[in-house]
Each structure stands twice: as structure tokens, then as C-alpha cells.
Design a protein around this motif. Structure first.
Motif, PDB file in Angstrom:
ATOM      1  N   PRO A 176       0.835  -1.373  -0.062  1.00  0.00           N
ATOM      2  CA  PRO A 176       0.280   0.031  -0.159  1.00  0.00           C
ATOM      3  C   PRO A 176       0.638   1.034  -0.134  1.00  0.00           C
ATOM      4  CG  PRO A 176      -0.412  -1.290   1.867  1.00  0.00           C
ATOM      5  CD  PRO A 176       0.825  -1.922   1.175  1.00  0.00           C
ATOM      6  N   THR A 177       2.242   1.366   0.378  1.00  0.00           N
ATOM      7  CA  THR A 177       3.393   2.637   0.265  1.00  0.00           C
ATOM      8  C   THR A 177       3.993   2.423  -0.707  1.00  0.00           C
ATOM      9  OG1 THR A 177       4.846   1.809   2.067  1.00  0.00           O
ATOM     10  CG2 THR A 177       2.060   2.682   2.377  1.00  0.00           C
ATOM     11  N   GLN A 178       3.931   1.443  -1.409  1.00  0.00           N
ATOM     12  CA  GLN A 178       5.128   1.892  -2.608  1.00  0.00           C
ATOM     13  C   GLN A 178       5.366   2.664  -2.804  1.00  0.00           C
ATOM     14  OE1 GLN A 178       4.435  -1.412  -5.349  1.00  0.00           O
ATOM     15  NE2 GLN A 178       6.715  -1.461  -5.662  1.00  0.00           N
ATOM     16  N   GLY A 179       6.852   3.328  -3.630  1.00  0.00           N
ATOM     17  CA  GLY A 179       6.510   4.425  -4.294  1.00  0.00           C
ATOM     18  C   GLY A 179       6.163   5.766  -4.037  1.00  0.00           C
ATOM     19  N   MET A 180       6.433   6.087  -2.421  1.00  0.00           N
ATOM     20  CA  MET A 180       5.292   7.359  -1.278  1.00  0.00           C
ATOM     21  C   MET A 180       6.421   7.835  -0.890  1.00  0.00           C
ATOM     22  SD  MET A 180       1.971   6.037  -0.180  1.00  0.00           S
ATOM     23  CE  MET A 180       0.378   5.193  -1.050  1.00  0.00           C
ATOM     24  N   GLY A 181       6.021   9.277  -0.559  1.00  0.00           N
ATOM     25  CA  GLY A 181       7.517   9.667   0.265  1.00  0.00           C
ATOM     26  C   GLY A 181       6.527   9.639   1.380  1.00  0.00           C
ATOM     27  N   LEU A 182       7.257  10.396   2.439  1.00  0.00           N
ATOM     28  CA  LEU A 182       7.711  10.104   3.894  1.00  0.00           C
ATOM     29  C   LEU A 182       6.018  10.721   3.903  1.00  0.00           C
ATOM     30  CD1 LEU A 182       9.183   8.841   5.789  1.00  0.00           C
ATOM     31  CD2 LEU A 182       9.715  11.347   6.907  1.00  0.00           C
ATOM     32  N   GLU A 183       5.996  11.958   3.794  1.00  0.00           N
ATOM     33  CA  GLU A 183       4.269  12.137   4.198  1.00  0.00           C
ATOM     34  C   GLU A 183       3.066  11.474   4.232  1.00  0.00           C
ATOM     35  OE1 GLU A 183       1.470  15.903   2.916  1.00  0.00           O
ATOM     36  OE2 GLU A 183       3.363  16.820   2.794  1.00  0.00           O
ATOM     37  N   ASP A 184       3.172  10.662   2.306  1.00  0.00           N
ATOM     38  CA  ASP A 184       2.048   9.915   1.993  1.00  0.00           C
ATOM     39  C   ASP A 184       2.214   8.872   2.699  1.00  0.00           C
ATOM     40  OD1 ASP A 184       0.426  11.228  -0.274  1.00  0.00           O
ATOM     41  OD2 ASP A 184       2.206  11.357  -1.373  1.00  0.00           O
ATOM     42  N   VAL A 185       2.865   8.275   3.004  1.00  0.00           N
ATOM     43  CA  VAL A 185       3.113   7.391   3.793  1.00  0.00           C
ATOM     44  C   VAL A 185       2.671   7.407   5.379  1.00  0.00           C
ATOM     45  CG1 VAL A 185       4.875   5.385   4.716  1.00  0.00           C
ATOM     46  CG2 VAL A 185       5.128   5.989   2.677  1.00  0.00           C
ATOM     47  N   ARG A 187       0.248   9.098   5.827  1.00  0.00           N
ATOM     48  CA  ARG A 187      -1.247   9.364   5.177  1.00  0.00           C
ATOM     49  C   ARG A 187      -1.613   8.394   5.749  1.00  0.00           C
ATOM     50  NH1 ARG A 187      -1.480  12.865   1.253  1.00  0.00           N
ATOM     51  NH2 ARG A 187      -1.767  14.130   2.336  1.00  0.00           N
ATOM     52  N   ILE A 188      -1.071   6.848   4.864  1.00  0.00           N
ATOM     53  CA  ILE A 188      -1.632   5.724   4.435  1.00  0.00           C
ATOM     54  C   ILE A 188      -1.754   4.977   5.864  1.00  0.00           C
ATOM     55  CG2 ILE A 188      -1.248   3.529   2.923  1.00  0.00           C
ATOM     56  CD1 ILE A 188      -2.568   6.328   1.610  1.00  0.00           C
ATOM     57  N   ARG A 189      -0.578   4.932   6.323  1.00  0.00           N
ATOM     58  CA  ARG A 189       0.074   4.316   8.014  1.00  0.00           C
ATOM     59  C   ARG A 189      -1.469   4.776   8.631  1.00  0.00           C
ATOM     60  NH1 ARG A 189       4.714   3.997  10.918  1.00  0.00           N
ATOM     61  NH2 ARG A 189       5.460   6.160   9.325  1.00  0.00           N
ATOM     62  N   SER A 190      -1.302   6.170   8.869  1.00  0.00           N
ATOM     63  CA  SER A 190      -2.958   6.239   9.541  1.00  0.00           C
ATOM     64  C   SER A 190      -3.916   5.843   9.307  1.00  0.00           C
ATOM     65  CB  SER A 190      -2.969   7.820  10.027  1.00  0.00           C
ATOM     66  OG  SER A 190      -1.877   8.500  10.385  1.00  0.00           O
ATOM     67  N   LEU A 191      -4.298   5.611   8.088  1.00  0.00           N
ATOM     68  CA  LEU A 191      -5.696   5.457   7.012  1.00  0.00           C
ATOM     69  C   LEU A 191      -5.602   4.367   7.124  1.00  0.00           C
ATOM     70  CD1 LEU A 191      -7.861   5.678   5.375  1.00  0.00           C
ATOM     71  CD2 LEU A 191      -6.005   5.902   3.195  1.00  0.00           C
ATOM     72  N   ILE A 192      -5.092   2.955   6.738  1.00  0.00           N
ATOM     73  CA  ILE A 192      -4.631   1.848   7.317  1.00  0.00           C
ATOM     74  C   ILE A 192      -5.139   1.123   8.491  1.00  0.00           C
ATOM     75  CG2 ILE A 192      -4.111  -0.636   7.409  1.00  0.00           C
ATOM     76  CD1 ILE A 192      -2.798   0.542   4.988  1.00  0.00           C
ATOM     77  N   LYS A 193      -4.242   1.594   9.724  1.00  0.00           N
ATOM     78  CA  LYS A 193      -5.521   2.304  11.182  1.00  0.00           C
ATOM     79  C   LYS A 193      -6.199   2.226  11.492  1.00  0.00           C
ATOM     80  CE  LYS A 193      -3.671   0.306  15.050  1.00  0.00           C
ATOM     81  NZ  LYS A 193      -3.086  -0.945  15.105  1.00  0.00           N
ATOM     82  N   LYS A 194      -6.750   3.481  11.085  1.00  0.00           N
ATOM     83  CA  LYS A 194      -8.459   3.635  11.237  1.00  0.00           C
ATOM     84  C   LYS A 194      -9.270   2.945  10.429  1.00  0.00           C
ATOM     85  CE  LYS A 194     -11.251   7.364   9.371  1.00  0.00           C
ATOM     86  NZ  LYS A 194     -11.203   9.437   8.827  1.00  0.00           N
ATOM     87  N   VAL A 195      -8.838   2.666   8.854  1.00  0.00           N
ATOM     88  CA  VAL A 195     -10.072   1.224   8.566  1.00  0.00           C
ATOM     89  C   VAL A 195     -10.111   0.474   9.359  1.00  0.00           C
ATOM     90  CG1 VAL A 195     -10.146   2.725   6.595  1.00  0.00           C
ATOM     91  CG2 VAL A 195      -8.947   0.505   6.459  1.00  0.00           C
ATOM     92  N   SER A 196      -8.914   0.014   9.934  1.00  0.00           N
ATOM     93  CA  SER A 196      -9.222  -1.617  10.405  1.00  0.00           C
ATOM     94  C   SER A 196      -9.809  -1.838  11.307  1.00  0.00           C
ATOM     95  CB  SER A 196      -7.808  -1.897  10.591  1.00  0.00           C
ATOM     96  OG  SER A 196      -7.067  -1.461  12.026  1.00  0.00           O
ATOM     97  N   ALA A 197     -10.195  -0.883  12.044  1.00  0.00           N
ATOM     98  CA  ALA A 197     -10.617  -0.716  13.416  1.00  0.00           C
ATOM     99  C   ALA A 197     -12.285  -2.057  12.980  1.00  0.00           C
ATOM    100  CB  ALA A 197     -12.059   0.104  13.471  1.00  0.00           C
ATOM    101  N   ASN A 198     -12.783  -2.134  11.951  1.00  0.00           N
ATOM    102  CA  ASN A 198     -14.210  -3.623  12.111  1.00  0.00           C
ATOM    103  C   ASN A 198     -13.959  -4.031  11.007  1.00  0.00           C
ATOM    104  OD1 ASN A 198     -15.621  -1.603  13.841  1.00  0.00           O
ATOM    105  ND2 ASN A 198     -15.875   0.113  11.753  1.00  0.00           N
ATOM    106  N   ARG A 199     -12.535  -4.410  11.142  1.00  0.00           N
ATOM    107  CA  ARG A 199     -11.445  -5.596  10.033  1.00  0.00           C
ATOM    108  C   ARG A 199     -10.479  -5.460   9.903  1.00  0.00           C
ATOM    109  NH1 ARG A 199     -13.423  -1.455   7.463  1.00  0.00           N
ATOM    110  NH2 ARG A 199     -15.232  -1.747   7.255  1.00  0.00           N
ATOM    111  N   THR A 200     -10.393  -6.937   9.332  1.00  0.00           N
ATOM    112  CA  THR A 200      -9.599  -7.627   9.057  1.00  0.00           C
ATOM    113  C   THR A 200      -8.798  -7.090   7.752  1.00  0.00           C
ATOM    114  OG1 THR A 200      -9.736 -10.095  10.097  1.00  0.00           O
ATOM    115  CG2 THR A 200      -8.018 -10.014   9.850  1.00  0.00           C
TER     116      THR A 200
END
Length: 257
Positions: A176-185, A187-200
Motif C-alpha cells: 500500500p505505501t510503495q513508491g510514496m514519499g514520507l508524508e504520503d506514507v 497518511r496511508i499508515r494512519s488510514l490503514i489503522k483507521k479502517v482496520s477498526a471493524n475488519r481484518t
């Protein structure tokens, strides 16, 4: 198979003309967890993902999802069971708006994706749900933007929104973070943590700082076989894992604490 295990592979193996790409992998993914699949290049991670979604057929072994053997099922059946791989439905359409992209994914879930003869206004009923999904990935303010205008990181966030539109029980995220700069990484890291709340979530990821900060369990593959498994703190100290990464990602392994 206990109730807390959503996905299990039993001696999962794939051979290509004598080359063993995946070698008797026993994987257990706990319900509600983020599970990362890591390993050096050529370790068999992507092949493993392709086996789970039946993009390729195992040579031997079993795949069990929610207690049911799904080894021989077609990709569409596996998706209907709730196993959704990000790229399956999230290759975004660059010249549609951000909202329209999510709406297409919602149509697929409803089974109306080929109803081209329906007036566009009939799709507006999906707008509310589409906007809700965009809110989840912090893209609501970009709803009317043409997708081609988005930064790379925001396009990946949109891919996650279109994956969520399919209501996955198990999300498979491939790099999910391939080819990204630090800021985008971040953002996606936080996003994955957030959407994992009700799923695997089962993810293949090279970025060790991402893996260290969000994965509950890590499985390390080397030459198609399981080298180690456990939480990051344990796996990162494993001498066999450190040796496997020497010369490629050993610095990352140490630097991700």
C-alpha cells in the motif's frame, strides 16, 4: 479452526515447472487484526496473495476462510465471501471524479455495474454512501476533483475507499505505501489503522516502519517458506530474519524501532 482465526492456509504450495514459489506455508490470520507478510524480494509474498484470491491455483494445500475450504473457488466467489484485494476493484479511473470512482465500486457491490442504460440520476442514491466512504479516507473535500489531479498518495487512499465500498471482511493490501514519499506514507499508515477498526487486514509491505507501527502479527517468508512469525518486537530480533535481510533491508529492520 477456532472462531478467532478468519483465514488459514494449510501446507499451501505452488510450483512453477519445478520451481517452488510457495512452500508448505501455514498461515493463521486472526479476526480483527492487521497481519503483515514480509520478506526479501522473491520470497513468495505476491504469489501467496495470488493463491489466496485464486488468481493462480495452488499445486497443493488448503485455504480455509471462516471455517470453509475455499481452495477451489473462483475469484468472483472468493470476493463475494468478503475477501477483497485492493487492486481487484481499485484500479481507479483517472478521468472520472473521485466521487464517481467510489460510486462505480458501490455499483459493483450492488451488481448494477453494467446497467449503462439507466439514467445517471438513478446513481445519485449512491452519493451519500460514497461521500461517507470518502470521509473515512479524508477525501471528502476532493469529491468533485478529477482523479487524475490527485497526488499519488491520495490516489492510493481512493483505492482504499473503493475497496471499502465492496464491504470486505478481509482486506488484502498489496504494497500500500510503495513508491510514496514520507508524508504520503504517514497518511496511508494512519488510514490503514483507521479502517482496520471493524475488519481484518492482511498486507504485503516492504516499509518496515509501517509494519512495525501497525501490524499485530508479522509472517516472514524466505524462498517461499515461513521463516518466522510473531509480533514485530520478536521477529525483528530473530537472527534468521536479520540474516535473510542482510544486504537489502537489514538497515530498515534495525531502523524501524
Amino acid at each position: 479452526m477456532s472462531d478467532d482465526i478468519i483465514l488459514e492456509t494449510r501446507k499451501l504450495t505452488k510450483e512453477f515447472k519445478g520451481f517452488v514459489a510457495v512452500n508448505q506455508v501455514d498461515l493463521k490470520v486472526k479476526r480483527g487484526h492487521i497481519h503483515a507478510l514480509i520478506g526479501p524480494n522473491g520470497a513468495g509474498k505476491t504469489t501467496c496473495f495470488n493463491l489466496l484470491t485464486h488468481f493462480i491455483t495452488p499445486t497443493s494445500g488448503q485455504i480455509v476462510f471462516n471455517g470453509k475450504d475455499i481452495t477451489g473457488e473462483a475469484p468472483a466467489h472468493i470476493a463475494r465471501r468478503g475477501i477483497i484485494r485492493s487492486f481487484q476493484i481499485s484500479a481507479v479511473f483517472p478521468h472520472l471524479t473521485v466521487l464517481e470512482n467510489v460510486r462505480v465500486a458501490l455499483q459493483r457491490k450492488l451488481g448494477t455495474s453494467f446497467h449503462f442504460w439507466k439514467p445517471e440520476r438513478s446513481l445519485h442514491t449512491l452519493n451519500e454512501r460514497a461521500l461517507e466512504l470518502l470521509r473515512q479516507v479524508d477525501l471528502e473535500s476532493y469529491a468533485d476533483n478529477t482523479t487524475v489531479e490527485l497526488s499519488y498518495g491520495r490516489k492510493r487512499a481512493l483505492e482504499i475507499a473503493t475497496t471499502l465500498a465492496m464491504e470486505p471482511e478481509l482486506m488484502l493490501l498489496d504494497e500500500p505505501t510503495q513508491g510514496m514519499g514520507l508524508e504520503d506514507v504517514d497518511r496511508i499508515r494512519s488510514l490503514i489503522k483507521k479502517v482496520s477498526a471493524n475488519r481484518t487486514i492482511l498486507m504485503v509491505e516492504h516499509n518496515m516502519s509501517v509494519v512495525a507501527s501497525i501490524a499485530d502479527t508479522i509472517t516472514v517468508l524466505q524462498r517461499g517458506a515461513t521463516l518466522a512469525e510473531g509480533p514485530y518486537a520478536e521477529v525483528s530480533k530473530n537472527p534468521a530474519v536479520i540474516e535473510a535481510y542482510m544486504g537489502s533491508a537489514s538497515v530498515e529492520l534495525k531502523g524501524a524501532h
